[in-house]
Scaffold this active site. Structure first.
Site, PDB file in Angstrom:
ATOM      1  N   SER A  81      20.401  65.557  88.309  1.00  0.00           N
ATOM      2  CA  SER A  81      20.306  66.762  87.489  1.00  0.00           C
ATOM      3  C   SER A  81      19.886  66.337  86.094  1.00  0.00           C
ATOM      4  CB  SER A  81      21.679  67.451  87.430  1.00  0.00           C
ATOM      5  OG  SER A  81      21.721  68.448  86.431  1.00  0.00           O
ATOM      6  N   TYR A 123      30.790  67.146  85.975  1.00  0.00           N
ATOM      7  CA  TYR A 123      29.501  67.197  86.666  1.00  0.00           C
ATOM      8  C   TYR A 123      28.549  66.140  86.114  1.00  0.00           C
ATOM      9  CZ  TYR A 123      25.221  69.398  88.529  1.00  0.00           C
ATOM     10  OH  TYR A 123      24.037  69.666  89.169  1.00  0.00           O
TER      11      TYR A 123
END
Length: 270
Positions: A143, A156
């Site tokens: 990501s 995350y």
């Protein structure tokens, strides 16, 4: 040789979102597809769709957090198709909220899927690619949050930074063997990752009550569809790119980050 025609591609998290879009894009190029997902119904729906278009598809229920499940996935793929050439370690979950308020269960759940899920894919499939000596490609889904730390995404970010580092190292190690390695780092993609992350969370790792997620605790940037991400993955595999980006605004963000690091070597700071 065409990177996709007749090749076998394994895609974890293939029951929807980016994983399903990659399956469609690869199948359109003539690849044979192995879908892996915890959600059997969603995965079988994608398999039926692809099969209806003439693609050869195998659907294997898989829990990427369990090494033995990923090994069973590899065995099933080889029994059906003989060998695997493309491996997409794509399954992932999203965990949002203040880092200081995150529970140990948040850390376990996120790292189990986002980090260990990739590790299990790497340690299962890469030795098999090397043993065959016929090249191949590995795509690990990270990501933009694996390249730049973001507020309210600490857990995350930690999982995705780990995937980026792992992939960069793997790229250096496998290039001499003719195996491509890419890390996919999109920003916001139109998927159901938040809902799926809650629904698929194991009972022992659930938090009591509703999680306190601050308003705005999402990644900034434009929202794109998973098909556009898949198109860029296809191109990245063809070019053997290490980094696969999907949003044009990422360039300026990465430039600012690099500039902040570079300034630390100026005489007044060094």
């Amino acid at each position: 040789m065409d990177d996709f025609q007749g090749r076998v591609a394994v895609i974890t998290g293939g029951g929807g979102g980016i994983g399903a879009a990659m399956a469609r894009a690869f199948a359109a190029r003539g690849a044979r597809i192995v879908l892996a997902d915890l959600d059997r119904a969603a995965m079988e729906g994608v398999a039926a769709e692809l099969g209806g278009r003439g693609a050869e598809v195998l659907a294997v229920p898989t829990d990427v957090t369990a090494l033995e499940s990923v090994r069973a996935l590899a065995d099933a793929a080889e029994r059906r198709f003989g060998a695997v050439q493309i491996v997409c370690n794509n399954a992932g979950v999203a965990t949002l909220g203040e880092t200081a308020a995150s529970t140990h269960a948040d850390w376990q759940y996120t790292m189990n899927v986002n980090f260990w899920g990739v590790v299990h894919g790497v340690e299962t499939f890469v030795p098999r690619l090397l043993a065959r000596g016929a090249g191949g490609h590995v795509v690990n889904t990270a990501s933009m949050a694996g390249l730049v730390g973001m507020r309210w995404l600490g857990v995350y970010c930690a999982s995705k930074f780990a995937v980026v580092g792992l992939t960069e190292a793997l790229h250096r190690e496998l290039v001499e063997h003719g195996i491509g390695v890419s890390v996919l780092c999109p920003m916001v993609v139109e998927t159901n990752i938040n809902e799926n992350s809650i629904r698929n969370r194991p009972a022992p790792l659930r938090n009591p009550g509703d999680p306190a997620v601050p308003a705005g605790a999402v990644m900034a940037g434009s929202v794109i569809g998973p098909d556009e991400v898949a198109r860029r993955v296809v191109r990245g595999i063809e070019r053997k790119d290490l980094y696969i980006f999907a949003h044009p605004e990422q360039r300026a963000i990465l430039q600012r980050r690099a500039a902040r690091q570079d300034r630390m070597f100026e005489p007044d700071r060094w």
